[in-house]
Scaffold this motif. Structure first.
Motif, PDB file in Angstrom:
ATOM      1  N   TYR A   1       6.125   7.710   2.548  1.00 36.34           N
ATOM      2  CA  TYR A   1       4.562   7.596   2.535  1.00 36.34           C
ATOM      3  C   TYR A   1       4.016   8.878   3.060  1.00 36.34           C
TER       4      TYR A   1
ATOM      5  N   ASP B   1      -1.263   8.007   8.311  1.00 30.43           N
ATOM      6  CA  ASP B   1      -2.754   8.375   8.054  1.00 30.43           C
ATOM      7  C   ASP B   1      -3.412   9.457   8.871  1.00 30.43           C
TER       8      ASP B   1
ATOM      9  N   ALA C   1       0.900   4.118  -2.848  1.00 35.65           N
ATOM     10  CA  ALA C   1       0.932   5.789  -2.828  1.00 35.65           C
ATOM     11  C   ALA C   1       2.292   6.481  -3.218  1.00 35.65           C
ATOM     12  N   ILE C   2       3.202   5.920  -3.059  1.00 35.92           N
ATOM     13  CA  ILE C   2       4.534   6.890  -3.205  1.00 35.92           C
ATOM     14  C   ILE C   2       4.731   6.696  -4.847  1.00 35.92           C
TER      15      ILE C   2
ATOM     16  N   ARG D   1       0.851  -1.123   0.032  1.00 38.46           N
ATOM     17  CA  ARG D   1      -0.089  -0.073  -0.104  1.00 38.46           C
ATOM     18  C   ARG D   1       0.725   1.101   0.078  1.00 38.46           C
ATOM     19  N   ALA D   2       2.104   1.226   0.728  1.00 43.85           N
ATOM     20  CA  ALA D   2       2.811   2.592   0.663  1.00 43.85           C
ATOM     21  C   ALA D   2       3.414   2.649  -0.528  1.00 43.85           C
TER      22      ALA D   2
ATOM     23  N   VAL E   1       4.099  11.885   0.870  1.00 44.39           N
ATOM     24  CA  VAL E   1       3.084  11.879  -0.336  1.00 44.39           C
ATOM     25  C   VAL E   1       1.815  12.530   0.359  1.00 44.39           C
ATOM     26  N   ARG E   2       1.595  11.768   1.627  1.00 48.48           N
ATOM     27  CA  ARG E   2       0.327  12.212   2.390  1.00 48.48           C
ATOM     28  C   ARG E   2       0.188  13.729   2.706  1.00 48.48           C
TER      29      ARG E   2
END
Lengths: 128, 449, 480
Positions: free
Chosen positions: C357, C430, B17-18, B13-14, C360-361
């Motif tokens: 990660y 998150d 997303a990246i 999942r990570a 990006v978030r």
């Protein structure tokens, strides 16, 4: 931002009065005090110390930073503003008056004319 | 894998997303020729195996036997409540209190620490602690050099030898000279002639060999030359001994291990530094100050940070970045637990036990140095070399005998320390062991090393 | 609202919590002399044990910590501190530094093993465990470099230490303490050291180059091998600030990058607790040519015995008393022996994954990324124009999470430096990003929102100006 016309300035944000009997008064500009924020402490040079132009002479501390203050002109320190030790906030409230830092007996009286005038300094401060 | 929560799904999942395919894509900037070298480390152990391994190691260390070792670290009473309170997870796993609104636990306890150190030393301004006593002395010497613009420090030879070594290490690159003052036969420091080139006179009280120094005379000698007096003190001793502020010391420094920190083979404990008002702005390290919040409530905050390395960079007063907060907190809670009465009782019991030990040794024919003015430790002249005596005693189940280095010129000798934890049975055990190894008056016993 | 009391304001004269063993006997004046004694007792607290417990328990509740809160401070590596390590350290508490070394073989074996492990992990030849903190390790390392140059007759010639403008403040402060002048080199547009400026700064007067890699922007210096070759070509020594080792631990070694000296922050990469500001622990590693200058003593092996090697005539000397922060060294040993090589690789891999990660978030949440590219273990963000980083940091406190490192590195305006570490789950990241998005949204809807934050913390924003102008560093013991 105040930039008095009668003063001359260094690009490192110090001001100097026109020599009177060879003596100039030095401080930091309104722009500099605004950038520093609340001044909390000032370290002043010793009276009698000889300074070169551009030499670090004092330190002005705010909560988050500390700045060296340079001598805009070469000379000997003849007086310091001891009142700042108890009330450093004068630099914030009256940078060109009560907030003066020290007085120099300048080595070269003509050098003052070579510093930035108000308009030239305004351009420097504009750039930040 | 221990302590890493990622499942395979998490990793996928990570990565999605990246926007990369593989974890290794994130390491593409590392030159390929140096990525993932073979690492020859022992195979990982699970919790049970690791603790068994550590138990096996610890079993090779002499612990929990009669102990008479001093020389800067001593075994003292630490009530159960002290580590239970100081080592709560919130204190142990906090960072430096830069966000004051959510760091009042660390900040207030540090303010309490500074107040306690000020009370003990009789000087107004304590920092939030330093690495250890030795490096605190070196930092104090640098402070004195900054303050006086002089480039020599004088130090008594009776300052802990390791402290003087650290002092040399710190002063060498700045071309600051160190002059050493030799001792008198009483194993104390004579009041030296201090020249006007000297930034500071550094004297330890009680000194490395255990004896009290004439600190008021030291202060007078230093001040007459315009130098500072740096008093290296034992903070537990200050529960009974005159405090540095009372005799005019400019800086009090020392090591806080005796205030409630386990010995831990010498670290971590903490150093402290307390100075006069005139030196406040020169003080290195963290400081906590009192102020108010926008609602007018009392609150605490790191202050005078502009002196520090993260702002002043190459012009900072020191490069010191951390303090020994958690060890200082142990001391804070410990002093609060003991109070003035408990701390005094500990110090007094230490003095009485040490003097009882010295008397018992003399009674048994031992060669105890003839100076009676000692706090926790004193010198015993020995037949064998100090380290040999120590090893022989260890074989007989007693930890005792810090060797006195040759520089003191007194031949074979050790220091022996007692504390409030020293029992009569411990003293008997030491006497028996000394007798066994041929260090007491009885002659003719064959010594087996 | 009333003030939270100081411990001095609790209790009553005559109370106390703990009672040491008492020994009766002669008075102090008789034993030590009246002139040696203090006239007044120190004013220490006088509280019952329950008062004491409540006081320090309530203070603990007024404190954020890793145990209680997500704490993504950039450059600080706030990873989980395993409880197992506390049990490990407890096994070595009653050891005196001067006890006979033959009766301390267990701890010496452990320290020797740790020296070896750290040498393997860093790619260096020898390790000293003595320095008490990262900055202390830096001073140790730079002093060794100075001693090395002096031994080569180049002490007078080499006067300059080069640091990038993004360096940790300890780097230039350390160089000054070691008697060196500092030259800063700028960061280029790719977030890496400007190589041309770096080459130009190098010269026969260069004593050392101090670098962090990845750097304080969380970016790996891709030209590191060229940089080390260029530095060595002028005879300079290369110093590795290990603050950011968590990005590459197990996967890349400073020794292989060409560094001559490295310090490690065991309280970062090797998860010894930060303790609210310390004790840290900052071992140094060196290549063989610098090993003679390591501080004494080192732990050495002689046959099947371990000894403290004090016979080091070219050593720079001692940096502190005894052998190091041994309690923390035991914790780091426990960590390395729990993870092994594969576990360490997993640490850096997941630390880098988490940071990318979260980058990006945070971008999705409306933040700008300085030097936006794949980063390593941390990255630097900036708030939308018009918002101040400090205000956003304060608003985060109301949500029970700790802010990132703010206003560092100095080369990025309104910098927010974020390092989540490998021990945090994606759910936590998150949630953090969601809180940040909410803070931005509320700030844009209500200009007063940020100025009033934090609202729910034990105290609110502080008057730091008064604290610095008129420092109050101790309790006043005023009546009432």
């Amino acid at each position: 931002m105040k930039i008095p016309q009668e003063l001359r300035f260094a690009a490192s944000h110090e001001w100097a009065t026109e020599p009177a009997d060879g003596i100039v008064t030095v401080g930091i500009t309104d722009f500099a005090q605004d950038q520093l924020g609340d001044v909390v402490f000032v370290e002043l040079p010793e009276v009698g110390r000889t300074l070169a132009a551009g030499e670090a002479a004092a330190v002005v501390e705010s909560v988050k930073t500390a700045s060296d203050i340079n001598a805009p002109l070469a000379g000997e320190v003849v007086e310091v503003n001891g009142a700042l030790l108890d009330a450093p906030e004068a630099i914030n409230t009256d940078a060109y008056g009560e907030g003066w830092l020290f007085r120099l007996r300048v080595t070269d009286g003509d050098a003052w004319g070579g510093l930035l005038d108000a308009d030239a300094y305004a351009a420097v401060a504009e750039e930040g | 894998m221990p302590y890493v929560p990622h499942t395979d799904d998490d990793v996928r999942r990570a990565l999605a997303a990246i926007g990369v395919d593989r974890v290794d894509d994130l390491f593409a900037d590392v030159p390929a020729e140096i990525l993932d070298p073979p690492l020859d480390l022992p195979a990982p152990m699970d919790e049970v195996t690791l603790l068994a391994h550590l138990d096996a190691l610890a079993a090779r260390d002499q612990q929990a036997v009669p102990t008479f070792l001093g020389g800067g670290v001593r075994r003292h009473f630490i009530p159960a409540v002290t580590p239970r309170l100081a080592l709560q997870g919130e204190f142990v796993t906090a960072y430096t209190p830069y966000q004051a609104e959510v760091s009042q636990g660390v900040l207030q306890s540090t303010f309490e620490f500074q107040t306690m150190m000020s009370e003990l030393t009789g000087l107004p301004n304590s920092n939030a602690s330093m690495y250890d006593g030795a490096s605190a002395v070196a930092e104090a010497a640098l402070l004195a050099v900054r303050q006086t613009h002089r480039e020599t420090v004088m130090v008594s030879r009776a300052v802990h030898p390791e402290t003087r070594e650290v002092l040399q290490t710190y002063l060498w690159p700045l071309d600051i000279d160190v002059e050493v003052v030799d001792l008198e036969p009483s194993l104390t420091t004579p009041v030296p002639g201090v020249g006007d080139h000297v930034a500071a006179l550094i004297v330890q009280d009680p000194n490395h060999l255990g004896y009290l120094e004439d600190m008021p005379a030291m202060a007078a000698a230093a001040h007459a030359a315009g130098a500072l007096l740096i008093a290296v003190v034992d903070p537990l001793a200050l529960a009974v001994l005159r405090e540095p502020g009372s005799y005019g010391a400019d800086i009090a420094v020392g090591d806080g291990q005796v205030l409630g920190v386990p010995m831990q083979f010498g670290g971590p404990a903490f150093g402290f530094m307390v100075v006069t008002d005139a030196l406040l702005r020169q003080l290195p390290g963290r400081l906590v100050g009192q102020t108010t919040d926008v609602d007018g409530r009392r609150a605490f905050v790191l202050t005078l940070q502009a002196r520090e390395q993260h702002i002043r960079r190459s012009k900072a007063k020191s490069n010191i970045c951390s303090n020994h907060q958690l060890a200082a907190l142990l001391a804070t809670v410990n002093m609060a637990a003991l109070g003035p009465t408990g701390l005094r009782e500990m110090a007094e019991a230490t003095v009485r036990r040490a003097h009882r030990l010295a008397a018992a040794l003399r009674g048994a024919g031992a060669d105890v140095a003839p100076n009676e003015r000692f706090f926790a430790e004193f010198v015993l002249r020995t037949r064998a070399e100090g380290a040999t005596v120590r090893r022989r005693l260890a074989k007989r189940g007693v930890r005792a005998g810090v060797p006195v280095p040759p520089e003191y010129g007194i031949g074979n000798a050790v220091t022996l320390a007692a504390t409030e934890l020293t029992t009569d049975a411990d003293i008997e055990a030491l006497l028996a062991a000394l007798h066994d190894v041929g260090e007491l008056g009885v002659v003719g016993t064959e010594v087996v090393a | 609202m009333s003030d939270f009391p100081l411990v001095f304001e609790r209790g009553m004269p005559g109370r106390r919590a703990a009672r040491p063993p008492v020994t009766e006997g002669a008075g102090m004046a008789e034993l030590l002399g009246e002139d040696a004694l203090r006239a007044h007792p120190p004013r220490l607290p006088e509280v019952s044990e329950l008062d004491l417990v409540r006081h320090y328990t309530q203070l603990a509740h007024r404190q954020f910590s890793i145990d209680g809160n997500f704490y993504p401070l950039g450059s600080c590596t706030m990873k989980y501190n395993p409880k197992l390590h506390e049990d490990a350290a407890d096994r070595f508490l009653d050891l005196h530094p001067y006890q006979d070394p033959d009766h301390a073989q267990g701890i010496l074996a452990l320290l020797h093993g740790l020296q070896g492990d750290l040498a393997t992990i860093t790619g260096m030849d020898a390790i000293s465990l003595q320095p008490a903190a990262g900055a202390h390790g830096e001073l140790t390392g730079i002093l060794m470099i100075r001693a090395f140059h002096e031994a080569n007759g180049e002490g007078e010639q080499r006067r300059v230490v080069i640091c990038p403008d993004g360096a940790h403040g300890t780097n230039p402060a350390t160089a000054s303490m070691a008697g060196y002048d500092v030259v800063e080199v700028p960061t280029g547009p790719d977030g890496e050291v400007d190589f041309a400026a770096f080459e130009a700064a190098l010269g026969p007067d260069t004593a050392a180059v101090m670098l962090t890699n990845p750097n304080t922007l969380g970016i790996f210096e891709r030209r590191i091998l060229r940089m080390s070759a260029a530095a060595h070509a002028v005879g300079a020594q290369l110093y590795y600030d290990g603050a950011n080792l968590n990005a590459v631990v197990g996967r890349a070694r400073p020794g292989d990058m060409g560094f001559d000296v490295v310090h490690l922050n065991l309280h970062k990469t090797f998860t010894t607790p930060h303790g609210g500001g310390g004790p840290g622990t900052g071992p140094v590693g060196v290549k063989a040519h610098l090993a003679p200058f390591l501080p004494a003593p080192l732990v050495a092996r002689e046959g099947d015995r371990f000894v403290l090697d004090t016979d080091r005539p070219r050593s720079i000397g001692r940096m502190r008393s005894f052998y190091g922060n041994v309690g923390n060294l035991v914790r780091a040993y426990a960590y390395i022996r729990t993870l092994g090589a594969e576990g360490l690789r997993r640490v850096s891999s997941m630390a880098v994954l988490n940071a990318n990660y979260l980058r990006v978030r945070m971008k999705e949440a409306g933040f700008t990324i300085a030097f936006d590219r794949v980063n390593m273990h941390e990255f630097v963000a900036q708030p939308p124009a018009g918002l101040r980083t400090l205000d956003i940091a304060k608003a985060l406190l109301d949500h029970g999470v700790h802010p990132m490192t703010v206003y560092f590195p100095l080369i990025v305006k309104e910098a927010m430096m974020v390092e989540p570490t490998e021990t945090e789950s994606l759910e936590t990241l998150d949630a953090y990003a969601a809180i940040l998005a909410e803070v931005l949204e509320r700030a844009q809807a209500d200009p007063g929102y940020l100025a009033e934050a934090p609202r729910s913390t034990p105290v609110r924003r502080l008057d730091e100006t008064t604290a610095a102008r008129k420092p109050v560093l101790r309790y006043g013991f005023t009546a009432g």
